[in-house]
Design a protein around this motif. Structure first.
Motif, PDB file in Angstrom:
ATOM      1  N   TRP A  39     -12.226   9.892   7.539  1.00  0.00           N
ATOM      2  CA  TRP A  39     -12.589   8.766   6.682  1.00  0.00           C
ATOM      3  C   TRP A  39     -13.958   8.240   7.083  1.00  0.00           C
ATOM      4  O   TRP A  39     -14.226   8.016   8.262  1.00  0.00           O
ATOM      5  N   VAL A  40     -14.826   8.040   6.091  1.00  0.00           N
ATOM      6  CA  VAL A  40     -16.187   7.568   6.330  1.00  0.00           C
ATOM      7  C   VAL A  40     -16.441   6.374   5.415  1.00  0.00           C
ATOM      8  O   VAL A  40     -16.189   6.448   4.208  1.00  0.00           O
ATOM      9  N   GLU A  82     -10.131   4.518  -2.784  1.00  0.00           N
ATOM     10  CA  GLU A  82      -9.817   3.137  -2.449  1.00  0.00           C
ATOM     11  C   GLU A  82      -8.678   3.206  -1.442  1.00  0.00           C
ATOM     12  O   GLU A  82      -7.565   3.580  -1.794  1.00  0.00           O
ATOM     13  N   PRO A  83      -8.945   2.879  -0.169  1.00  0.00           N
ATOM     14  CA  PRO A  83      -7.884   3.033   0.830  1.00  0.00           C
ATOM     15  C   PRO A  83      -6.766   2.013   0.633  1.00  0.00           C
ATOM     16  O   PRO A  83      -7.005   0.898   0.177  1.00  0.00           O
ATOM     17  N   GLU A  85      -3.953  -0.602   2.152  1.00  0.00           N
ATOM     18  CA  GLU A  85      -4.201  -1.675   3.127  1.00  0.00           C
ATOM     19  C   GLU A  85      -4.055  -1.180   4.563  1.00  0.00           C
ATOM     20  O   GLU A  85      -4.818  -1.573   5.438  1.00  0.00           O
ATOM     21  N   GLU A  86      -3.085  -0.314   4.815  1.00  0.00           N
ATOM     22  CA  GLU A  86      -2.888   0.209   6.169  1.00  0.00           C
ATOM     23  C   GLU A  86      -4.103   1.027   6.630  1.00  0.00           C
ATOM     24  O   GLU A  86      -4.577   0.885   7.757  1.00  0.00           O
ATOM     25  N   THR A  87      -4.633   1.860   5.744  1.00  0.00           N
ATOM     26  CA  THR A  87      -5.820   2.658   6.082  1.00  0.00           C
ATOM     27  C   THR A  87      -7.040   1.755   6.225  1.00  0.00           C
ATOM     28  O   THR A  87      -7.844   1.925   7.147  1.00  0.00           O
ATOM     29  N   ALA A  88      -7.192   0.779   5.341  1.00  0.00           N
ATOM     30  CA  ALA A  88      -8.316  -0.148   5.436  1.00  0.00           C
ATOM     31  C   ALA A  88      -8.290  -0.899   6.773  1.00  0.00           C
ATOM     32  O   ALA A  88      -9.332  -1.070   7.419  1.00  0.00           O
ATOM     33  N   GLU A 103     -19.124  -0.663   0.943  1.00  0.00           N
ATOM     34  CA  GLU A 103     -19.168  -0.522  -0.502  1.00  0.00           C
ATOM     35  C   GLU A 103     -18.366   0.680  -0.970  1.00  0.00           C
ATOM     36  O   GLU A 103     -17.863   0.700  -2.083  1.00  0.00           O
ATOM     37  N   ALA A 104     -18.269   1.700  -0.093  1.00  0.00           N
ATOM     38  CA  ALA A 104     -17.560   2.916  -0.483  1.00  0.00           C
ATOM     39  C   ALA A 104     -16.799   3.496   0.707  1.00  0.00           C
ATOM     40  O   ALA A 104     -17.236   3.383   1.851  1.00  0.00           O
TER      41      ALA A 104
END
Length: 112
Positions: A39-40, A82-83, A85-88, A103-104
């Motif tokens: 993930w980037v 769009e991740p 919530e857990e990934t975010a 932004e991305a």
């Protein structure tokens, strides 16, 4: 899948990789390994990764976490996402010393 096993072992300890995107040379990028993908986050207060776009075919260069020598070059496809919530939250936590605002978010998916 062999490449996923190699990446999993190396990227559990790595916080950065080199990404070569179309039309651009290698760039050191902060990334987070999660769910067999890299993930980037880009834009905002985060890094700029020229050439990283949805569907871009990139090369991810990983160094050994113990010797820092070249380990593997792995082809991947970048997917703008769009991740959940857990990934975010995992992405925020992985940045440790900053309050990331992006932004991305790209999920780099590796082929067999």
């Amino acid at each position: 899948m062999e490449i996923t096993r190699i990446l999993d072992a190396a990227l559990r300890k790595a916080a950065a990789v080199w990404i070569t995107s179309p039309g651009h040379g290698p760039r050191l990028v902060h990334a987070h390994w999660r769910a067999d993908a890299l993930w980037v986050i880009t834009g905002g207060t985060e890094q700029s990764v020229p050439g990283l776009t949805d569907g871009a075919e990139v090369t991810v260069t990983v160094r050994s976490p113990s010797t820092h020598s070249h380990l593997v070059d792995a082809p991947a496809v970048a997917r703008l996402t769009e991740p959940d919530e857990e990934t975010a939250q995992a992405l925020r936590t992985a940045r440790l010393n900053t309050k990331p605002e992006w932004e991305a978010v790209y999920r780099l998916e590796f082929s067999a």
